[in-house]
Write a protein that holds these residues in place. Structure first.
Motif, PDB file in Angstrom:
ATOM      1  N   CYS A  21       0.842  -1.192   0.000  1.00 26.09           N
ATOM      2  CA  CYS A  21       0.000   0.000   0.000  1.00 26.09           C
ATOM      3  C   CYS A  21       0.875   1.240   0.000  1.00 26.09           C
ATOM      4  N   CYS A  22       0.319   2.316  -0.506  1.00 27.60           N
ATOM      5  CA  CYS A  22       1.027   3.593  -0.517  1.00 27.60           C
ATOM      6  C   CYS A  22       0.052   4.683  -0.093  1.00 27.60           C
ATOM      7  N   ALA A  23       0.319   5.276   1.041  1.00 28.75           N
ATOM      8  CA  ALA A  23      -0.526   6.353   1.548  1.00 28.75           C
ATOM      9  C   ALA A  23       0.120   7.690   1.246  1.00 28.75           C
ATOM     10  N   ALA A  24      -0.641   8.573   0.637  1.00 32.31           N
ATOM     11  CA  ALA A  24      -0.143   9.896   0.286  1.00 32.31           C
ATOM     12  C   ALA A  24      -0.704  10.929   1.248  1.00 32.31           C
ATOM     13  N   SER A  25       0.098  11.944   1.525  1.00 27.85           N
ATOM     14  CA  SER A  25      -0.348  13.060   2.355  1.00 27.85           C
ATOM     15  C   SER A  25       0.272  14.342   1.822  1.00 27.85           C
ATOM     16  N   GLY A  26      -0.182  15.456   2.358  1.00 30.76           N
ATOM     17  CA  GLY A  26       0.309  16.738   1.870  1.00 30.76           C
ATOM     18  C   GLY A  26      -0.580  17.247   0.745  1.00 30.76           C
ATOM     19  N   ARG A  27       0.017  17.777  -0.284  1.00 28.23           N
ATOM     20  CA  ARG A  27      -0.728  18.361  -1.394  1.00 28.23           C
ATOM     21  C   ARG A  27      -1.175  17.294  -2.393  1.00 28.23           C
ATOM     22  N   THR A  28      -2.000  16.410  -1.917  1.00 27.88           N
ATOM     23  CA  THR A  28      -2.420  15.284  -2.744  1.00 27.88           C
ATOM     24  C   THR A  28      -3.296  15.716  -3.920  1.00 27.88           C
ATOM     25  N   VAL A  49       3.760  -0.571 -12.656  1.00 27.47           N
ATOM     26  CA  VAL A  49       2.388  -0.224 -13.036  1.00 27.47           C
ATOM     27  C   VAL A  49       2.106   1.207 -12.615  1.00 27.47           C
ATOM     28  N   GLY A  50       1.191   1.857 -13.332  1.00 35.39           N
ATOM     29  CA  GLY A  50       0.784   3.205 -12.967  1.00 35.39           C
ATOM     30  C   GLY A  50      -0.717   3.356 -13.093  1.00 35.39           C
ATOM     31  N   ILE A  51      -1.234   4.382 -12.432  1.00 36.25           N
ATOM     32  CA  ILE A  51      -2.675   4.629 -12.462  1.00 36.25           C
ATOM     33  C   ILE A  51      -2.942   6.119 -12.469  1.00 36.25           C
ATOM     34  N   ARG A  52      -3.922   6.504 -13.250  1.00 33.42           N
ATOM     35  CA  ARG A  52      -4.360   7.896 -13.235  1.00 33.42           C
ATOM     36  C   ARG A  52      -5.321   8.055 -12.070  1.00 33.42           C
ATOM     37  N   LYS A  53      -5.038   9.020 -11.234  1.00 32.86           N
ATOM     38  CA  LYS A  53      -5.783   9.170  -9.991  1.00 32.86           C
ATOM     39  C   LYS A  53      -7.264   9.440 -10.242  1.00 32.86           C
ATOM     40  N   SER A  54      -7.578  10.254 -11.219  1.00 35.54           N
ATOM     41  CA  SER A  54      -8.967  10.648 -11.437  1.00 35.54           C
ATOM     42  C   SER A  54      -9.794   9.558 -12.095  1.00 35.54           C
ATOM     43  N   SER A  55      -9.277   8.989 -13.178  1.00 38.06           N
ATOM     44  CA  SER A  55     -10.081   8.049 -13.961  1.00 38.06           C
ATOM     45  C   SER A  55      -9.864   6.598 -13.585  1.00 38.06           C
ATOM     46  N   GLY A  56      -8.724   6.315 -12.971  1.00 34.73           N
ATOM     47  CA  GLY A  56      -8.395   4.934 -12.657  1.00 34.73           C
ATOM     48  C   GLY A  56      -7.795   4.170 -13.816  1.00 34.73           C
ATOM     49  N   SER A  57      -7.531   4.830 -14.920  1.00 35.29           N
ATOM     50  CA  SER A  57      -6.901   4.136 -16.044  1.00 35.29           C
ATOM     51  C   SER A  57      -5.501   3.698 -15.648  1.00 35.29           C
ATOM     52  N   SER A  71      -4.876  -0.493  -7.665  1.00 35.54           N
ATOM     53  CA  SER A  71      -6.159   0.154  -7.419  1.00 35.54           C
ATOM     54  C   SER A  71      -5.910   1.376  -6.539  1.00 35.54           C
ATOM     55  N   ARG A  72      -6.925   2.214  -6.464  1.00 38.31           N
ATOM     56  CA  ARG A  72      -6.753   3.396  -5.620  1.00 38.31           C
ATOM     57  C   ARG A  72      -8.042   3.697  -4.879  1.00 38.31           C
ATOM     58  N   ASP A  73      -7.882   4.331  -3.735  1.00 38.56           N
ATOM     59  CA  ASP A  73      -8.997   4.820  -2.936  1.00 38.56           C
ATOM     60  C   ASP A  73      -8.723   6.302  -2.718  1.00 38.56           C
ATOM     61  N   ASN A  74      -9.347   7.125  -3.528  1.00 45.27           N
ATOM     62  CA  ASN A  74      -9.042   8.558  -3.471  1.00 45.27           C
ATOM     63  C   ASN A  74      -9.489   9.193  -2.152  1.00 45.27           C
ATOM     64  N   ALA A  75     -10.508   8.641  -1.544  1.00 41.51           N
ATOM     65  CA  ALA A  75     -10.959   9.183  -0.256  1.00 41.51           C
ATOM     66  C   ALA A  75      -9.892   8.998   0.824  1.00 41.51           C
ATOM     67  N   LYS A  76      -9.122   7.924   0.687  1.00 42.23           N
ATOM     68  CA  LYS A  76      -8.051   7.650   1.654  1.00 42.23           C
ATOM     69  C   LYS A  76      -6.686   8.063   1.125  1.00 42.23           C
TER      70      LYS A  76
END
Length: 125
Positions: A21-28, A49-57, A71-76
């Motif tokens: 897992c990778c948790a981001a903080s600051g100016r996310t 692998v990479g992922i676009r934060k907004s679309s999930g592509s 995968s990503r969880d933008n709320a977290k």
């Protein structure tokens, strides 16, 4: 500034699974793409692998396609890398990275602005 902290990883036998897992903080809000890279001893850092934060592509390297899932969880503000059917050659330090420029989903480490400290993944045969 964006801070990235990886967690998870560890050891598994060939054919097994792990999740990092990778948790981001600051100016996310400035992050456009997130990527996972890995680096084995004596080798260059390699795009996984990479992922676009907004679309999930997503974009996968051929070496992990069909075995790894991002995968990503933008709320977290968290990105996950589920690794299945692990192989000894997957052994490496895994790094997450953030790209705030947003031109395209890059495979080049040079295009990523922020990096986590890395987490070790070891796969035994």
């Amino acid at each position: 500034q964006v801070q990235l902290v990886e967690s998870g990883g560890g050891s598994a036998q060939a054919g097994g699974s792990l999740r990092v897992c990778c948790a981001a903080s600051g100016r996310t809000s400035t992050v456009v793409y997130m990527g996972w890279f890995r680096q084995a001893p004596g080798k260059d850092r390699e795009f996984v692998v990479g992922i676009r934060k907004s679309s999930g592509s997503t974009r996968y390297s051929d070496s992990v396609k069909g075995r790894f899932t991002i995968s990503r969880d933008n709320a977290k503000n968290t990105v996950y890398l589920q690794m299945n059917s692990l192989r000894p050659e997957d052994t490496a330090v895994y790094f997450c990275a953030a790209d705030t420029n947003g031109l395209y989903l890059s495979r080049s480490a040079h295009d990523y602005d922020y990096w986590g400290q890395g987490t070790q993944v070891t796969v035994s045969s």
